[in-house]
Design a protein around this motif. Structure first.
Motif, PDB file in Angstrom:
ATOM      1  N   LEU A 159     -61.782  41.668 -12.048  1.00 30.08           N
ATOM      2  CA  LEU A 159     -62.674  42.343 -11.111  1.00 30.08           C
ATOM      3  C   LEU A 159     -63.236  43.649 -11.666  1.00 30.08           C
ATOM      4  O   LEU A 159     -64.187  44.182 -11.142  1.00 30.08           O
ATOM      5  N   PHE A 215     -68.045  43.498 -10.561  1.00 29.11           N
ATOM      6  CA  PHE A 215     -68.104  42.339  -9.677  1.00 29.11           C
ATOM      7  C   PHE A 215     -69.543  41.990  -9.357  1.00 29.11           C
ATOM      8  O   PHE A 215     -70.340  42.881  -9.093  1.00 29.11           O
ATOM      9  N   CYS A 236     -65.782  37.482 -12.853  1.00 26.11           N
ATOM     10  CA  CYS A 236     -64.713  37.662 -11.863  1.00 26.11           C
ATOM     11  C   CYS A 236     -64.364  36.366 -11.142  1.00 26.11           C
ATOM     12  O   CYS A 236     -63.594  36.372 -10.193  1.00 26.11           O
TER      13      CYS A 236
END
Length: 158
Positions: free
Chosen positions: A36, A40, A44
């Motif tokens: 992440l 993002f 991810c």
């Protein structure tokens, strides 16, 4: 079923977005173990799918499988693809929405499915011998959950 899956996936995606936006320290923590941190939703999909699987399971969705290709990862539930990172840069040509809940044979996913594996979506099983990874995922899940609208877990009968 599609509308329930979409609602839950959208809610969780919103939690991830708010989590990444509002916690500067979260990004530093995630750099140690989760994707992440890459901005993002780019890169991810794997971690987001694992965390979403837990969220869905806690909302009594069963039969969740993790679909992994050489370029993308999503969940598969009863013939439905659930993808909360469809808007990654590398997937732009597929014209996917940030949250997709579509049938498994959706033509946009056809090329991605040429090389794929299906695994359990339970990260506690996947990483049973790696408690540090489980701890990182548990903490990220707990933090993200505070940024979803539904912070109360629904008990699952064992």
């Amino acid at each position: 079923m599609r509308s329930d899956l979409y609602r839950l996936a959208r809610e969780f995606r919103g939690g991830i977005e708010r989590y990444c936006r509002t916690l500067p320290s979260a990004l530093a923590m995630l750099q140690e173990g989760l994707g992440l941190h890459n901005g993002f939703p780019n890169q991810c999909c794997y971690d987001s799918s694992l965390l979403l699987a837990r969220f869905l399971k806690e909302h009594r969705i069963a039969g969740i499988r993790l679909t992994i290709t050489n370029s993308h990862t999503w969940l598969l539930v009863s013939g439905w693809i659930i993808d909360v990172t469809g808007d990654q840069e590398m997937l732009k040509e597929l014209n996917l929405q940030p949250v997709e809940v579509t049938r498994w044979n959706d033509s946009r996913y056809k090329d991605l499915q040429k090389m794929f594996e299906v695994w359990t979506a339970d990260y506690r099983q996947l990483y049973a011998s790696e408690p540090d990874i489980i701890e990182i995922l548990d903490q990220a899940y707990s933090d993200i959950l505070t940024y979803t609208r539904r912070t109360k877990k629904i008990p699952i009968p064992l």
